[in-house]
Every structure is written in C-alpha cells, then in structure tokens.
Write an enzyme that holds these catalytic residues in place. Structure first.
Site, PDB file in Angstrom:
ATOM      1  N   GLU A 156       0.801  -1.222   0.000  1.00  0.00           N
ATOM      2  CA  GLU A 156       0.000   0.000   0.000  1.00  0.00           C
ATOM      3  C   GLU A 156       0.838   1.280   0.000  1.00  0.00           C
ATOM      4  OE1 GLU A 156      -2.781  -0.390   3.240  1.00  0.00           O
ATOM      5  OE2 GLU A 156      -3.842  -2.036   2.277  1.00  0.00           O
ATOM      6  N   GLU A 209      -5.184  -8.550   0.507  1.00  0.00           N
ATOM      7  CA  GLU A 209      -5.843  -8.220   1.779  1.00  0.00           C
ATOM      8  C   GLU A 209      -7.328  -7.999   1.523  1.00  0.00           C
ATOM      9  OE1 GLU A 209      -4.317  -4.982   4.167  1.00  0.00           O
ATOM     10  OE2 GLU A 209      -2.245  -5.572   3.762  1.00  0.00           O
TER      11      GLU A 209
HETATM   12  O1  IFM Z   1      -4.068  -3.176   9.127  1.00  0.00           O
HETATM   13  C1  IFM Z   1      -4.039  -2.654   7.848  1.00  0.00           C
HETATM   14  C2  IFM Z   1      -2.857  -3.182   7.075  1.00  0.00           C
HETATM   15  O2  IFM Z   1      -1.660  -2.939   7.717  1.00  0.00           O
HETATM   16  C3  IFM Z   1      -2.795  -2.535   5.714  1.00  0.00           C
HETATM   17  N1  IFM Z   1      -4.062  -2.639   5.029  1.00  0.00           N
HETATM   18  C4  IFM Z   1      -5.243  -2.291   5.749  1.00  0.00           C
HETATM   19  C5  IFM Z   1      -5.288  -3.005   7.077  1.00  0.00           C
HETATM   20  C6  IFM Z   1      -6.565  -2.624   7.848  1.00  0.00           C
HETATM   21  O3  IFM Z   1      -6.591  -1.250   8.072  1.00  0.00           O
END
Ligand code: IFM
Length: 456
Positions: free
Chosen positions: A178, A364
């Site tokens: 990210e 994710e």
């Molecule tokens: O916890 C975070 C992660 O580190 C990066 N993506 C989003 C998740 C939830 O906010």
C-alpha cells in the site's frame, strides 16, 4: 427503510468453486504483530518513534509488545495450518535486519525470518514475503526517509539481502504494501508515521517508493531465478455522489490520486497528466529512466480491497482534493468502512479493462467489528464471517467471468496493532487477549477452516 444486511440470505460458496491451485492465505505485517521491539539487535522504527508521541495513537499504545509473535510464531503458524491455509503472507521488519554502521546485516534478524520461513514450509504454508509494510528504520527517516532519493538504494540493498538469504525457500515477494498509505497517510494527512503534513513531500515519497519497487525487482530475480515479484496496492472503486458535473470531475480527480497515480506508472503510462497538472509545483522530481524502472514488469498484482468511496466536490479545498461522502444508508464495519462486496467486482473489472495487469492476488480483504469474548471463550463474529462469505462469493463470480485471480489472503490471521487506532480495532480471525497473549479462534476462523476443508 434500511434492510439489516445480516438478515439477508448468505450466498452458498464452497472451496471447490475455486481452482484447485488457488491460494488460500491470511496476511499479517511485522510491526502489527511481532512486538519484541528491542531484542536481538532490532533498531528503532519510525512507528516506535511515532507511537511514543502522545496523541498519535488513539489508545496511546504502540507495537512494542503487540501479539508477541516474535516469540509465539510457532503457535500462530500452527493455527494457520489448522485453518488449512496453503499460503501465509508476512512482512519483514527492516529494523531487524538493518545495521547502524552499514556493514553486515543483523544476523539475528536474518535467523529469525529464516526459522519462521522453515516453520511455514513445515506446515504446508507457501511463504509470501512483503519487504516493506511501513516500518522504516528511524535512522533512515533521520536522513530524510522516503523523501530522500538515497533511501531507494538502501531499500534495494535490503531486498538484495533478504532475497539472498531466503530465496532458496521464498519464491513470492511483495516489494511494498500500500504505497498510497506510506506516502499519503505518512506525509500528507500525517496520521501515520513519520507524521509529516506536506503534499509535496508525500508525492516525492510516493515516487521514491514506486521507483524502489521497480529497482528491487531485477535484484530479487537475480537472487531467486524462479521468483514471482509484485506489489500490493490499496485500491478503491469510486463513484460520484451526484450527476452534477462538479462531483463527476471531483471523482475523476480523486480516482486519479487514489488509484491511477499508482496503476498508471506501474503499467508504463507515467503519472496521469490530469493530476500532474493539478499538482503544479508539488509534482515530484522525476529523473530520466525513473518511469521505465517503475514500469518493470511484475509477475502479479496484489490488490487490497476494503471499501468503495463516494465522492463530491470540495469547493474550499485544494484543486486536487475532493470530499469523501459517508452515505447514510450503507452497511458499515466498526471502522465506518462501507461493506460492499460488489465493489470488489467493480474494482477488478475496472483494473482488467483499463490495465490488463499481471495475474491478480487479493492480498488483503477484511473487516473490524466490536468482538465480544464470551465467558465460555467463544467469539461469535458473525458479521466478519458473513463479510468473508459475501466477498468470496463475488470473487468466485468474477473469476467465472474470466478475470484471473489466483489467490485470496484474508486480513488478518489475528487481532493486532491497527496503526493510529492502536488495539481498538480487531481485524483477526483469531482473538488476541493482549494482556495474556492468549489466542482464541473466532467463529470466522472456525468458518474459514471448515470452508477450506470443504465442509459447510
Ligand atoms: O491493518 C491494515 C494493514 O496494515 C494494511 N491494510 C489495511 C489493514 C486494515 O486497516
């Protein structure tokens, strides 16, 4: 009247709806779970420094102890194995490897990840290593951090060291998690470490992060000939709050900075010109060859999907800014994020149509709710379980329509340090009692295990 989404019938999904070689994993990240922040030669990270400043973390906490995964990883990997996962995504804490004097990397840090990778393989978990999930060594931040071009070389060296040491066992590498958050939360709105509030800095950070990604790819591949290398982006489908031209234009701008600013250069198009113009003197310094390096082909694209955004014009803001509207009639997680499984389909279709990317992995996807630990030790997180079921049903359907997605990593294996929110936000399939470090599998975890074993 608002329908209670929990009362809607759930789609019926089965593991056999997906390809046999589909990857099923959970994602985690070093600073959020490892704890053990001052052992075995680990140096300070920007998150240690940021968390120590009052007001930065909503519950005043830090990742100092987190889930103590550094010591308890065998138990955690056992749970991942019991779930029936065939892949596990983790990140490597750069501060455990970094050496102050720039000489040899910290052997104890290397040994830790080496042991853990062995542990994954022993449990049938394909290791997916992320090199940068936000824990920059503070000493590099003191020299300017990602805003400084020299940090790129440091990162490429880190990638070299890690792929050299783990490359005989780790084939799948994610350079960055990210970059939008690294750049914008870290340097524009300042809610993440290092807490800068400067748009120009954020754009320069973004450029250096993307460039470090591109420059690390050939280095990893030189060390690991069969390596698969990619990047994990946080991407959002966006839609305009109204048909008014100002809102439609604001949506294009918002999408430009949120999504296209990353997808365009990674796919060889350079930075989107409409947004570049709006950046004016804030635009990053780009040297000859940078854009070609950023566009180095990847083997996969990691998509982190959480929620869509509804956008309106923000008349009083800077030319680039738009307003993200909270629609009143939508189902939301405890974080306030809209629950929109169909947004995953919208997003994937858009990426495929506009970019024809490398194969996609959902790196994710997950949700936070107010979990209650019952007296009998159970955690009935029905909402989280339903969230997964509904997103996976959408994923199954888009794959059936021809979109190539090869794996799904749920966020997250266990509750952890949720950055500026501290421990208030639980995303795990496993409940962690942070006082005792006791792990308890939630209903969503039991569901994932049954699903992966092909049972209802
Ligand atoms: O916890 C975070 C992660 O580190 C990066 N993506 C989003 C998740 C939830 O906010």
């Amino acid at each position: 009247m608002k329908t209670n989404p929990q009362s809607l019938p759930l789609p019926n999904i089965e593991r056999s709806d997906f390809a046999q070689d589909f990857l099923w994993g959970c994602s985690t990240s070093s600073y959020q779970i490892e704890g053990a922040s001052d052992v075995d030669g680990r140096v300070e990270s920007i998150w240690d420094r940021f968390s120590a400043q009052p007001g930065n973390i909503s519950d005043g906490s830090s990742g100092k102890f987190a889930c103590d995964h550094y010591h308890r990883w065998p138990e955690d990997l056992d749970i991942a194995h019991e779930f029936g996962l065939n892949a596990y995504r983790f990140s490597i804490a750069w501060p455990r490897i970094f050496s102050e004097n720039g000489s040899k990397p910290n052997q104890k840090g290397l040994d830790f990840y080496s042991r853990m990778v062995d542990g994954m393989l022993e449990r049938g978990l394909q290791p997916w290593a992320t090199l940068y999930h936000w824990d920059l060594p503070q000493v590099l931040q003191d020299r300017g951090g990602w805003a400084e071009r020299s940090t790129i070389a440091q990162f490429v060296e880190f990638a070299d060291v890690m792929s050299h040491h783990l490359g005989d066992r780790v084939r799948n590498w994610i350079t960055h998690n990210e970059p939008w958050c690294t750049a914008m939360h870290g340097n524009w709105d300042g809610v993440h470490a290092p807490g800068n509030k400067n748009f120009k800095t954020a754009l320069q950070v973004c450029h250096h992060v993307l460039l470090s990604h591109g420059l690390a790819i050939p280095v990893i591949k030189a060390n690991v000939p069969d390596a698969k290398v990619g990047i994990a982006l946080s991407l959002h489908p966006v839609r305009a709050a109204s048909t008014a031209q100002v809102d439609v234009d604001a949506t294009v701008r918002h999408d430009g900075l949120r999504n296209r600013w990353f997808l365009d250069p990674l796919h060889g198009r350079g930075y989107p010109q409409d947004i570049w113009q709006l950046c004016g003197s804030d635009a990053p310094v780009v040297e000859p060859g940078d854009l070609a390096a950023i566009a180095t082909p990847v083997d996969f694209l990691g998509v982190n999907y959480y929620f869509p955004e509804v956008i309106a014009n923000a008349p009083d803001a800077t030319p680039i800014q738009a307003k993200v509207i909270v629609m009143p009639d939508r189902e939301r997680t405890a974080f306030g994020w809209e629950v929109a499984p169909e947004g995953l389909a919208t997003l994937l279709k858009r990426i495929i149509q506009d970019y024809q990317p490398a194969p996609i992995y959902i790196t994710e996807n997950g949700s936070t709710y107010e979990d209650v630990l019952e007296e009998d030790g159970s955690i009935n997180d029905v909402e989280r379980r339903n969230y997964f079921i509904r997103h996976l049903a959408v994923l199954r359907d888009v794959i059936a329509q021809g979109i190539v997605v090869k794996g799904y990593f749920a966020w997250s294996l266990m509750d952890n340090f949720e950055w500026a929110e501290g421990y208030r936000r639980r995303f795990g399939m496993v409940y962690v009692d942070f006082a005792t470090q006791k792990r308890s599998v939630k209903s969503s975890g039991y569901w994932y295990a049954r699903f992966l074993k092909g049972k209802r």
